[in-house]
Design an enzyme around this catalytic site. Structure first.
Site, PDB file in Angstrom:
ATOM      1  N   HIS A   1      30.071 126.506  82.414  1.00 24.94           N
ATOM      2  CA  HIS A   1      30.373 127.184  83.282  1.00 24.94           C
ATOM      3  C   HIS A   1      31.526 127.219  83.608  1.00 24.94           C
ATOM      4  O   HIS A   1      31.515 128.869  84.360  1.00 24.94           O
ATOM      5  CB  HIS A   1      30.340 125.415  83.878  1.00 24.94           C
ATOM      6  CG  HIS A   1      29.118 124.552  83.667  1.00 24.94           C
ATOM      7  ND1 HIS A   1      27.485 124.981  84.526  1.00 24.94           N
ATOM      8  CD2 HIS A   1      28.858 123.369  83.227  1.00 24.94           C
ATOM      9  CE1 HIS A   1      26.644 123.842  83.455  1.00 24.94           C
ATOM     10  NE2 HIS A   1      27.641 122.953  83.755  1.00 24.94           N
TER      11      HIS A   1
HETATM   12  O1  RIB Z   1      29.250 121.599  87.431  1.00 31.32           O
HETATM   13  C1  RIB Z   1      29.863 122.310  86.996  1.00 31.32           C
HETATM   14  C2  RIB Z   1      31.290 121.637  86.849  1.00 31.32           C
HETATM   15  O2  RIB Z   1      30.994 120.086  87.967  1.00 31.32           O
HETATM   16  C3  RIB Z   1      32.878 121.868  85.660  1.00 31.32           C
HETATM   17  O3  RIB Z   1      33.372 122.560  86.409  1.00 31.32           O
HETATM   18  C4  RIB Z   1      32.734 121.164  84.940  1.00 31.32           C
HETATM   19  O4  RIB Z   1      33.873 121.145  84.780  1.00 31.32           O
HETATM   20  C5  RIB Z   1      32.550 120.163  86.131  1.00 31.32           C
HETATM   21  O5  RIB Z   1      34.065 120.104  87.132  1.00 31.32           O
END
Ligand code: RIB
Ligand code: CA
Length: 313
Positions: A242
């Protein structure tokens, strides 16, 4: 080969909640951008843990990037964490030495405001809950005028992960996200609809292990741990990368296709609180866009850059 000169590199402040994918984003940004500082926030784990993790990652990189700790709770309600995904301490499955260095300050908001007064055209890369960013905007709304923009890993134009429709970073502090999305700042959003296209694999873990460096072994362990958690959660040994997407869209914009969209944050819905509601209507009557929403990524080329960044550090 990416031979950017320091002058060519985007200037970034990374606001994060390390977090496995945060750690990869920090490493990647230190190769392809100019990281002015890191601010930490409660999110994947409590603030004490996310701050310790950020310091430990910077130490692993042997970088002199200052770390400023920030908010330990959202603007409203109780702090929410993701121990089931990242482990109780936020970086489960990896053995990072306890950091020897300390935070530069415990006032992330003042760092955000002062660093962006001292340096023009800074991008704030927000890859955790948006609490620090919202507090900075509330203290000084002119922040929107002097920064290049805010690149967010958060939200989604489709599915959620924390709930059916809400992504974790937004869901953990919807009021803060609402402040940011209504601020008028230039916004880029890498939501789950994009990041789910950018996933790691066991083959990638093996590729990283073959590099055989301290960093590559660390990143391999990050992914291996996440694969174990995802195997439990979704039955597959793969994990969406992500947070690096919020850096890639700035360092390698040619790899990501985005579209201007009107996006609001739902605060009150019984089933939809924390949802980023994207106006996908094709009529001319749709609301004016406030966000560049990412829709597709050249995942192969992006992953090759991630591996290269590990080789380089
Ligand atoms: O949904 C994904 C996000 O949530 C990313 O930033 C991961 O590190 C968590 O913080
Ligand atoms: Ca994160």
């Amino acid at each position: 080969m990416d031979e950017r000169t320091p002058e060519d590199k985007r200037k970034l402040i990374i606001d994060c909640d390390p977090g496995h994918d945060d750690a990869v984003a920090i490493l990647f940004a230190h190769v392809y951008a100019d990281v002015l500082g890191i601010t930490t926030v409660s999110g994947n784990a409590p603030l004490e843990s996310t701050t310790r993790n950020a310091l430990a990652v910077i130490e692993l990189l042997d970088a002199d990037t200052p770390v400023h700790s920030g908010a330990s709770a959202p603007l409203a309600g109780q702090a929410i964490h993701a121990a089931g995904v990242h482990g109780a301490g936020g970086l489960g499955g990896v053995d990072l030495p306890a950091p020897s260095r300390a935070v530069a300050s415990t006032d992330a908001v003042q760092f955000l405001l002062e660093a962006t007064r001292a340096q023009a055209e800074v991008w704030i890369v927000a890859i955790g809950p948006l609490t620090n960013i919202a507090l900075a905007l509330q203290e000084d709304p002119t922040l929107t005028e002097r920064i290049a923009g805010i690149s967010i890993m958060g939200g989604s134009a489709t599915v959620g992960n924390a709930t059916r429709v809400a992504e974790f970073n937004i869901w953990a502090d919807p009021e803060a996200a609402d402040v940011v999305f209504r601020s008028g700042a230039k916004l880029r959003m890498a939501g789950l609809n994009l990041t789910h296209q950018f996933t790691t694999s066991d083959e990638l873990v093996e590729q990283l292990r073959e590099i055989g460096s301290t960093k590559s072994t660390f990143v391999a362990a990050l992914f291996d741990f996440m694969h174990g958690r995802m195997e439990e959660l979704i039955g597959k040994r793969r994990s969406a990368l992500h947070d690096p997407c919020a850096v890639l869209t700035l360092t390698h914009p040619e790899l990501i296709v985005s579209e201007p969209r009107a996006v609001v944050v739902e605060l009150d819905g019984t089933h939809t609180r924390g949802m980023t509601v994207v106006d996908e209507r094709v009529t001319r009557r749709r609301d004016p866009a406030n966000v560049e929403v990412a829709y597709s990524i050249d995942a192969d080329r992006a992953m090759a850059l991630v591996v290269d960044s590990v080789r380089k550090t």
